[in-house]
Design an enzyme around this catalytic site. Structure first.
Site, mmCIF file in Angstrom:
data_model
loop_
_atom_site.group_PDB
_atom_site.id
_atom_site.type_symbol
_atom_site.label_atom_id
_atom_site.label_comp_id
_atom_site.label_asym_id
_atom_site.label_seq_id
_atom_site.Cartn_x
_atom_site.Cartn_y
_atom_site.Cartn_z
ATOM 1 N N CYS A 277 0.755 -1.017 -0.064
ATOM 2 C CA CYS A 277 -0.088 -0.023 0.119
ATOM 3 C C CYS A 277 0.864 1.252 -0.047
ATOM 4 O O CYS A 277 0.529 2.209 -0.830
ATOM 5 C CB CYS A 277 -0.989 0.042 1.151
ATOM 6 S SG CYS A 277 -0.296 0.031 2.901
ATOM 7 N N HIS A 335 -2.765 1.406 6.682
ATOM 8 C CA HIS A 335 -3.102 1.332 5.139
ATOM 9 C C HIS A 335 -2.836 2.832 4.753
ATOM 10 O O HIS A 335 -3.136 3.690 5.506
ATOM 11 C CB HIS A 335 -4.465 0.880 4.874
ATOM 12 C CG HIS A 335 -4.623 0.967 3.524
ATOM 13 N ND1 HIS A 335 -3.962 0.161 2.500
ATOM 14 C CD2 HIS A 335 -5.654 1.402 2.729
ATOM 15 C CE1 HIS A 335 -4.441 0.323 1.566
ATOM 16 N NE2 HIS A 335 -5.537 1.172 1.435
ATOM 17 N N ASP A 358 -7.199 6.107 -3.555
ATOM 18 C CA ASP A 358 -6.355 4.851 -3.145
ATOM 19 C C ASP A 358 -6.100 3.870 -4.362
ATOM 20 O O ASP A 358 -6.699 3.429 -4.733
ATOM 21 C CB ASP A 358 -7.256 4.092 -2.117
ATOM 22 C CG ASP A 358 -6.366 2.851 -1.144
ATOM 23 O OD1 ASP A 358 -5.529 2.848 -1.977
ATOM 24 O OD2 ASP A 358 -6.972 2.654 -0.406
#
Length: 687
Positions: A277, A335, A358
């Site tokens: 991530c 995250h 994202d």
């Protein structure tokens, strides 16, 4: 009749325009300007100069493979007496001998990208066309009419121009900053970012429409979110989370975006192995900053991955508290995503500002693995109908967690777990300082506030609105001292009995290695007490010793250990669960700069590390990079083992090309100690 006007050459004034447009690092060989702001060029004619009474000059600009005026990717405009706001214009600034100095102004909503600039010169019935050159147009955070305008110069410097920063990892109780070299102005990166736009599926399907829509940072942000991962396209990074990285680079080993983007381009836009991530987020940050969109990397601790959009993560555990069955819905230790600053003319007023994007491939959005942009304000208000992907991001910071314990007889009991709260310590780097800024308040109202209840009601988050059960018993995991890699240490289950009753309980205390995305590894410590007496109104701490010899072979590069305590009172069927993620601190990398730090003068970086483990390290390497300090990554291999307690030291040559503040970022790798990071700020003076 006047003789024909003949252009000798065109000077695109790279130095002046680069300085005025904050693109000096990009303007060494090509013209790069920001939209909505004038730029300068000088025309040199042969024989005679331009005469307004007899000559006519008309300019044209085109971008993309199918330019059209209707799509905004083509424009023709004559020389004018004054600038016309919101339109392509050219005006005379100065005229001497055979030179004509001009000011060209671009619309603040023009599509970004590579443009060809041409001139049509006519005198009477005579006419000629000249290609003046090419320029790249970027978003402009300095222009009030641009959708990405930021009114703070400090923030523009940080979120558009700064090439280094930090990404936050570790755990909510031990936040660790990881230095990162974004390097958005390094050689070739802008060209790579434009290639990335030109291989996205929307461009390949309809190039004219895609280039036209590049006027919108919302559109460009969504494209970049999808192109940083390779799940649907020729994207940059392949994600992997199973600790098997032998045919690529471990995600923890990267220290910057430049090497990743260059590898992608040099291998024909083939995916680079591997990302997780923070790597996806960091590369997206580089691309978006390079294109001119103010962007920052954000870390959310205890981040929920809610696949079915019910805002609920349910864990089904056995009698020892171990998760059973489907593990697709997980709580990640942390995250990372990015936020980009822009207006949202497609949404209701009030949703401009920071937008969450994202790029980590988790769920599909409109058929593509991308997420956002969604206004951070909409997440805070619980407005889940807002484009794009508001329910998924809302769950990441607000999902509720329910634990069910199943006994041998098949009975299922709800467990109380006060230790796991989703959406903690949402973090980003501070503006202008090497410190962490907590931005949780931008995503969530204070817990228990009326505004929070209104947001949850709006989001139909019924689980959070329910009253919490109270038993009079409490338990939490405590740590005794700092936990360093290679050391043995104690953790404690600290239990409080706030009732007038005495209880005899069972206690299971267990430690397991864990990846940052919540996937558990082998046990590295356990204790099981069948008869634990808890007297009325008392407290008790039960220790568990975690030994290096138990975790050394199963610890992931995340350096995380999850400690779980399950307290069972069998008479009243009470189940109390507590968990805590422990981050093991790596040793410090020491960096010394030898020599006077001046532009274009050789420097030496001395880098050292002391082996903290009780065993020797083999296969040791140091890798360094830094925007403005190194043209590419430099790696030094250590041929001999580094014994326990021994210091390893290397020297590397640097040649700083640019003045100002730079970060030298270092990564250390070995067989038993991996992904150790360090950095040193270096201020480069004039030559």
């Amino acid at each position: 009749m006047a003789e024909e006007l003949v252009l000798e050459r065109c000077d695109l004034e790279l130095e002046t325009n680069g300085r005025d447009h904050h693109t000096a690092d990009l303007c060494r060989e090509k013209l790069v300007v920001r939209r909505g702001q004038p730029f300068w060029l000088t025309l040199h004619f042969e024989g005679r100069n331009y005469e307004a009474s007899v000559d006519s000059l008309t300019f044209s600009v085109v971008t993309g493979p199918a330019p059209s005026q209707e799509a905004g990717t083509k424009a023709r405009f004559p020389l004018r007496d004054a600038v016309e706001e919101g339109d392509w214009t050219a005006t005379v600034v100065d005229q001497q001998d055979c030179t004509l100095s001009l000011q060209l102004t671009t619309p603040a909503n023009a599509p970004i990208g590579l443009y060809r600039l041409s001139l049509e010169a006519s005198t009477g019935y005579q006419g000629s066309s000249f290609v003046l050159g090419h320029f790249i147009l970027l978003f402009n955070a300095w222009c009030p009419a641009d959708a990405v305008y930021l009114d703070s110069e400090e923030e523009r410097q940080e979120y558009v121009l700064t090439q280094q920063g930090f990404i936050y990892q570790g755990s909510a109780k031990f936040i660790k900053n990881i230095p990162w070299n974004f390097g958005q102005f390094e050689d070739g990166i802008l060209d790579i970012c434009l290639i990335l736009l030109d291989v996205n599926p929307k461009f390949l399907k309809n190039a004219g429409r895609d280039c036209s829509r590049r006027s919108s940072p919302v559109y460009v942000g969504r494209v970049v979110s999808g192109m940083v991962n390779c799940n649907d396209d020729q994207g940059v990074l392949l994600g992997r989370w199973d600790n098997n990285y032998g045919d690529g680079v471990s995600p923890m080993s990267w220290i910057g975006s430049v090497d990743i983007l260059r590898r992608w381009k040099n291998h024909g836009c083939q995916r680079v192995k591997y990302g997780q991530c923070w790597v996806f987020a960091a590369v997206a940050c580089t691309v978006l900053r390079c294109l001119g969109i103010p962007t920052r990397v954000v870390t959310n601790y205890n981040s929920a991955h809610d696949q079915n959009s019910n805002l609920l993560i349910e864990y089904f555990r056995n009698e020892f508290g171990e998760i059973q069955g489907d593990k697709s819905e997980m709580i990640w230790n942390f995250h990372c995503w990015v936020e980009s600053w822009m207006t949202r003319p497609d949404l209701q007023p009030g949703y401009e500002g920071w937008q969450a994007l994202d790029p980590t491939p988790q769920e599909k959005s409109e058929g593509t693995y991308c997420c956002g942009p969604v206004p951070v304000r909409a997440i805070k208000e619980g407005d889940l109908s807002t484009k794009y992907d508001a329910p998924f991001v809302f769950a990441e910071v607000n999902a509720d967690v329910v634990d069910w314990i199943q006994q041998d007889d098949g009975s299922v009991h709800k467990s109380i777990n006060r230790s796991l709260i989703v959406g903690l310590k949402i973090s980003t780097k501070s503006v202008g300082r090497d410190e962490r800024e907590d931005i949780t308040h931008t995503y969530k109202y204070p817990e228990g506030s009326s505004e929070e209840r209104e947001a949850f009601t709006r989001a139909n988050h019924l689980n959070k609105l329910a009253e919490k059960e109270e038993t009079g018993m409490a338990m939490r995991i405590r740590v005794g001292q700092s936990m360093n890699m290679g050391s043995d240490f104690d953790v404690f289950a600290h239990i409080t009995n706030n009732t007038a009753e005495e209880y005899v309980c069972r206690l299971l205390l267990c430690a397991r290695t864990v990846s940052y995305n919540g996937i558990l590894g082998p046990e590295c410590g356990t204790k099981y007490l069948l008869n634990l007496n808890l007297e009325p109104f008392s407290e008790k701490s039960v220790p568990l010793c975690i030994l290096y010899e138990k975790y050394r072979d199963c610890l992931t590069e995340s350096n995380l250990i999850k400690v779980r305590a399950l307290l069972v009172e069998p008479v009243i069927n009470s189940y109390l669960l507590a968990e805590r993620d422990l981050y093991l601190e790596n040793p410090e990398i020491k960096i010394r700069i030898l020599g006077e730090p001046k532009q274009k003068r050789k420097l030496v970086a001395e880098v050292s590390l002391q082996n903290p483990l009780p065993v020797a390290l083999e296969g040791c390497t140091f890798t360094v990079e830094g925007a403005g300090l190194t043209e590419e990554q430099k790696t030094v291999e250590i041929p001999d083992p580094v014994e326990a307690g021994e210091e390893v030291k290397v020297r590397m040559d640097l040649l700083p090309l640019h003045m100002g503040l730079h970060k030298l970022v270092v990564n250390f790798e070995s067989d038993k100690l991996k992904a150790v990071k360090g950095f040193r700020n270096v201020i480069i003076g004039p030559a």
